[in-house]
Design an enzyme around this catalytic site. Structure first.
Site, mmCIF file in Angstrom:
data_model
loop_
_atom_site.group_PDB
_atom_site.id
_atom_site.type_symbol
_atom_site.label_atom_id
_atom_site.label_comp_id
_atom_site.label_asym_id
_atom_site.label_seq_id
_atom_site.Cartn_x
_atom_site.Cartn_y
_atom_site.Cartn_z
ATOM 1 N N LYS A 98 -7.029 7.852 -16.302
ATOM 2 C CA LYS A 98 -5.593 7.894 -16.031
ATOM 3 C C LYS A 98 -5.287 6.916 -14.892
ATOM 4 C CE LYS A 98 -2.806 9.752 -13.233
ATOM 5 N NZ LYS A 98 -1.817 8.673 -13.096
ATOM 6 N N SER A 110 -5.110 8.493 -2.358
ATOM 7 C CA SER A 110 -4.806 8.942 -1.000
ATOM 8 C C SER A 110 -5.608 10.198 -0.634
ATOM 9 C CB SER A 110 -3.317 9.245 -0.892
ATOM 10 O OG SER A 110 -2.975 10.250 -1.830
ATOM 11 N N TRP A 114 -15.119 0.300 -11.711
ATOM 12 C CA TRP A 114 -16.030 1.061 -10.831
ATOM 13 C C TRP A 114 -16.244 2.480 -11.338
ATOM 14 C CZ3 TRP A 114 -14.539 0.448 -4.935
ATOM 15 C CH2 TRP A 114 -14.668 -0.892 -4.553
ATOM 16 N N GLU A 150 -2.876 5.671 8.466
ATOM 17 C CA GLU A 150 -3.073 4.605 7.494
ATOM 18 C C GLU A 150 -1.704 4.042 7.120
ATOM 19 O OE1 GLU A 150 -4.272 5.542 3.381
ATOM 20 O OE2 GLU A 150 -5.668 3.870 3.493
ATOM 21 N N CYS A 209 -7.883 -0.024 1.014
ATOM 22 C CA CYS A 209 -8.432 1.126 1.742
ATOM 23 C C CYS A 209 -9.367 0.680 2.851
ATOM 24 C CB CYS A 209 -9.165 2.038 0.775
ATOM 25 S SG CYS A 209 -10.372 1.161 -0.203
ATOM 26 N N GLU A 269 -12.738 8.725 -3.349
ATOM 27 C CA GLU A 269 -12.640 7.546 -2.471
ATOM 28 C C GLU A 269 -11.224 7.541 -1.941
ATOM 29 O OE1 GLU A 269 -15.129 5.813 -1.696
ATOM 30 O OE2 GLU A 269 -16.563 6.256 -3.281
ATOM 31 N N LEU A 270 -11.064 7.783 -0.641
ATOM 32 C CA LEU A 270 -9.721 8.071 -0.129
ATOM 33 C C LEU A 270 -9.271 7.035 0.903
ATOM 34 C CD1 LEU A 270 -10.368 11.912 0.039
ATOM 35 C CD2 LEU A 270 -9.450 10.579 -1.869
ATOM 36 N N PRO A 297 -6.109 -2.091 -9.668
ATOM 37 C CA PRO A 297 -6.124 -1.267 -10.890
ATOM 38 C C PRO A 297 -7.281 -1.583 -11.830
ATOM 39 C CG PRO A 297 -3.927 -2.144 -10.458
ATOM 40 C CD PRO A 297 -4.854 -2.807 -9.479
HETATM 41 P P1 NAP Z 1 -2.329 8.329 -4.790
HETATM 42 O O1 NAP Z 1 -0.898 8.509 -4.612
HETATM 43 O O2 NAP Z 1 -3.248 9.332 -4.205
HETATM 44 O O3 NAP Z 1 -2.575 8.210 -6.365
HETATM 45 C C1 NAP Z 1 -3.833 7.940 -6.919
HETATM 46 C C2 NAP Z 1 -3.873 8.451 -8.342
HETATM 47 O O4 NAP Z 1 -3.764 9.880 -8.343
HETATM 48 C C3 NAP Z 1 -2.738 7.944 -9.221
HETATM 49 O O5 NAP Z 1 -3.224 7.710 -10.514
HETATM 50 C C4 NAP Z 1 -1.770 9.108 -9.182
HETATM 51 O O6 NAP Z 1 -0.870 9.129 -10.262
HETATM 52 C C5 NAP Z 1 -2.733 10.276 -9.236
HETATM 53 N N1 NAP Z 1 -2.158 11.554 -8.786
HETATM 54 C C6 NAP Z 1 -1.099 11.763 -7.964
HETATM 55 N N2 NAP Z 1 -0.884 13.086 -7.799
HETATM 56 C C7 NAP Z 1 -1.816 13.727 -8.542
HETATM 57 C C8 NAP Z 1 -2.112 15.100 -8.787
HETATM 58 N N3 NAP Z 1 -1.406 16.096 -8.226
HETATM 59 N N4 NAP Z 1 -3.155 15.408 -9.597
HETATM 60 C C9 NAP Z 1 -3.889 14.431 -10.155
HETATM 61 N N5 NAP Z 1 -3.653 13.100 -9.981
HETATM 62 C C10 NAP Z 1 -2.627 12.763 -9.173
HETATM 63 O O7 NAP Z 1 -2.837 6.924 -4.232
HETATM 64 P P2 NAP Z 1 -2.098 5.532 -4.390
HETATM 65 O O8 NAP Z 1 -0.817 5.635 -3.645
HETATM 66 O O9 NAP Z 1 -2.078 5.133 -5.813
HETATM 67 O O10 NAP Z 1 -3.153 4.564 -3.674
HETATM 68 C C11 NAP Z 1 -3.179 4.362 -2.296
HETATM 69 C C12 NAP Z 1 -4.246 5.211 -1.611
HETATM 70 O O11 NAP Z 1 -5.524 5.024 -2.224
HETATM 71 C C13 NAP Z 1 -4.471 4.837 -0.164
HETATM 72 O O12 NAP Z 1 -4.539 5.985 0.636
HETATM 73 C C14 NAP Z 1 -5.809 4.118 -0.173
HETATM 74 O O13 NAP Z 1 -6.497 4.122 1.051
HETATM 75 C C15 NAP Z 1 -6.536 4.815 -1.248
HETATM 76 N N6 NAP Z 1 -7.606 3.966 -1.783
HETATM 77 C C16 NAP Z 1 -8.893 4.281 -1.499
HETATM 78 C C17 NAP Z 1 -9.931 3.483 -1.985
HETATM 79 C C18 NAP Z 1 -11.367 3.807 -1.682
HETATM 80 O O14 NAP Z 1 -12.227 3.292 -2.385
HETATM 81 N N7 NAP Z 1 -11.656 4.634 -0.690
HETATM 82 C C19 NAP Z 1 -9.633 2.369 -2.765
HETATM 83 C C20 NAP Z 1 -8.294 2.079 -3.035
HETATM 84 C C21 NAP Z 1 -7.291 2.900 -2.547
HETATM 85 P P3 NAP Z 1 0.620 8.505 -10.084
HETATM 86 O O15 NAP Z 1 0.432 7.045 -9.974
HETATM 87 O O16 NAP Z 1 1.336 8.926 -11.301
HETATM 88 O O17 NAP Z 1 1.173 9.106 -8.814
#
Ligand code: NAP
Ligand code: MG
Length: 477
Positions: A175, A229, A160, A381, A284, A250-251, A154
């Site tokens: 956010k 994600s 970043w 994943e 990730c 970044e997914l 976080p």
């Molecule tokens: P996530 O579920 O996609 O959530 C990421 C962020 O998006 C959270 O702040 C989330 O809020 C918000 N969000 C959710 N639904 C949304 C919508 N409809 N509109 C706008 N924002 C929305 O990801 P996570 O579960 O927190 O993290 C895990 C994922 O992140 C994994 O897939 C991982 O690989 C990826 N990741 C990628 C990198 C990279 O650099 N490539 C680095 C770290 C993590 P809420 O928390 O309220 O749901």
């Protein structure tokens, strides 16, 4: 009252959210709720975006670069002065080992130092156009940039996103993830203390479906910097499409770790467990698909399992802990379902996959062999402490399997044959590759993914340039 902020930071003021919804913050090591955080409504997001636009127009955009650099250096210093407090809060909220948390907060300070320095290196070009005259480009800030961040790193990922955007002269509405908003709020507090003008950095925790959605669709938001994600990333890209907002994404990932027989494979076996199990696998970049050359496969697996079993899983507040709990109950259940699926299909669970204690969302790291290419654990994943190892015999066939995924974020190659290592590195479809090490993320270098692992790059000058628009100016003769 807690000794850390739990309200919304809007235009330099702390506000209790007006909505009925609150975010209950849980310590994953104890399962206790220890904080109650405001959750922004769509209307509060709207107020913040408007304040961000006003801050951008009324001074931040036009501030002399040296003055902006000084403010960002001041913020970096405040982060450094508070490393211990931020790290302790991160550990309490995420469950990550305190040693890792300290490293990440320090890395966050370095990111602000790097971009404060980069302000003087954000250059345009002079271009000798065919008709003569004088032609040059400017890199100008965009306006309000939204940063939407995940729960696994976080504080660091917030840095970043925020640092290059601010350095380039934009304002930012951040956010954080609903599970882990605390250190992002602290970053907002430190930015205020460092003298950043009101509205330049605002922090609003809130549900993705409401606050996140409102940010991604607000007409004044010029760009969305998102880490999370692939599923939500794709949604954000669609939401951004109507306004042609810029996005950087970044997914997810399903990164390979390739070990050739001529490599120093004993070192690879000793070091590879942490390439997938660091941050309890919630990374990730986790190298969760291992390709081991056949002649060394059995010996490698034995040493890898032994190294995995020696990892210290437990209380994240202790210095010696290497794996803390997972972030929440449901993330642990997802990982457990992958292990159960593999077990059900008759695969070999060589170690782990069980819970070491009743309290806390702990899971012993799991090592699986005997998997087939279509297995869920091999393809999807997992985002938890689960790894699969398979043997290979033929380099080109192995490479086809490595690239047979929609992801393409990271990867490691172990070989003492440099030409082979470089040949393979060129062919792996990933945004970052490391050879004979697992270290592949550097403040100064671009980080991001191919294919469904993302769009654009974090870190390095690429991230800062992606927070600007290029303007071409032609002066006639
Ligand atoms: P996530 O579920 O996609 O959530 C990421 C962020 O998006 C959270 O702040 C989330 O809020 C918000 N969000 C959710 N639904 C949304 C919508 N409809 N509109 C706008 N924002 C929305 O990801 P996570 O579960 O927190 O993290 C895990 C994922 O992140 C994994 O897939 C991982 O690989 C990826 N990741 C990628 C990198 C990279 O650099 N490539 C680095 C770290 C993590 P809420 O928390 O309220 O749901
Ligand atoms: Mg999620």
């Amino acid at each position: 009252m807690s000794d850390f902020p739990t309200q919304l930071l809007i235009n330099g003021q702390w506000h209790d959210g007006s909505g009925a919804k609150r975010l209950a913050i849980v310590n994953p090591a104890t399962e206790e709720t220890f904080a109650d955080v405001s959750s922004a409504t769509a209307s509060e997001i709207g107020q913040a975006v408007e304040a961000g636009q006003a801050a951008f127009e009324s001074g931040w955009r036009d501030m002399p670069p040296g003055q902006r650099a000084e403010l960002l250096h001041g913020l970096a210093k405040r982060i450094r002065d508070n490393v211990e407090a931020i790290a302790q809060l991160e550990t309490r909220n995420v469950g990550k080992p305190i040693g890792d948390a300290r490293w990440e907060v320090d890395a966050g300070a370095k990111v602000f130092e790097y971009y404060a320095g980069a302000i003087g290196h954000l250059c345009g070009q002079t271009i000798p156009v065919a008709r003569g005259g004088f032609n040059f480009t400017l890199r100008q800030p965009m306006g309000v940039i939204a940063a939407i961040t995940p729960w696994n790193f976080p504080f660091l990922i917030a840095c970043w996103k925020v640092a290059p955007a601010l350095a380039a002269g934009n304002s930012v509405v951040l956010k954080p993830a609903s599970l882990t908003p605390l250190t992002a709020l602290l970053l907002g507090q430190l930015a205020q203390e460092a003298g950043l003008p009101d509205g330049v950095l605002q922090v609003l925790p809130g549900a993705g479906s409401e606050a996140g959605n409102a940010l991604a669709t607000h007409p004044l938001v010029r760009k969305i910097g998102f880490t999370g994600s692939t599923e939500v990333g794709s949604k954000i890209m669609k939401l951004a499409a109507d306004d042609i907002k810029r996005v950087s994404l970044e997914l997810g990932g399903k990164s390979p770790n390739i070990v050739f027989a001529e490599a120093d494979w004993q070192r690879a076996a000793a070091e590879s467990p942490m390439s997938v199990f660091a941050n309890t696998g919630q990374d990730c970049c986790a190298r969760s698909r291992m390709f081991i050359e056949q002649p060394i496969f059995d010996d490698f697996v034995n040493q890898f399992v032994a190294a995995t079993e020696s990892l210290k899983v437990g209380d994240p507040t202790l210095d010696e802990t290497q794996l803390g709990p997972m972030v929440c109950a449901s993330q642990r259940e997802i990982s457990e379902s992958f292990v159960a699926g593999a077990k059900g299909a008759g695969r070999d669970i060589r170690t782990g996959g069980d819970r070491p204690s009743e309290r806390g969302f702990y899971l012993n790291p799991a090592v699986i062999t005997g998997v087939e290419t279509g297995d869920r654990a091999w393809c999807e994943e997992i985002f938890g402490p689960v790894v699969c190892l398979r043997p290979f015999t033929d380099e080109s066939k192995m490479l086809r399997e490595v690239n047979d995924t929609n992801y393409g974020l990271s990867g490691s190659i172990w070989s003492s044959d440099l030409s082979r290592a470089l040949r393979v590195a060129r062919q792996v479809e990933s945004g970052v590759i490391s050879i004979n090490t697992h270290s592949s993320v550097h403040t100064e270098a671009p980080f991001g993914g191919f294919k469904r692992s993302g769009l654009g790059r974090d870190l390095g000058m690429s991230a800062m340039e992606a927070c600007t628009e290029v303007k071409n100016i032609y002066v006639g003769e």
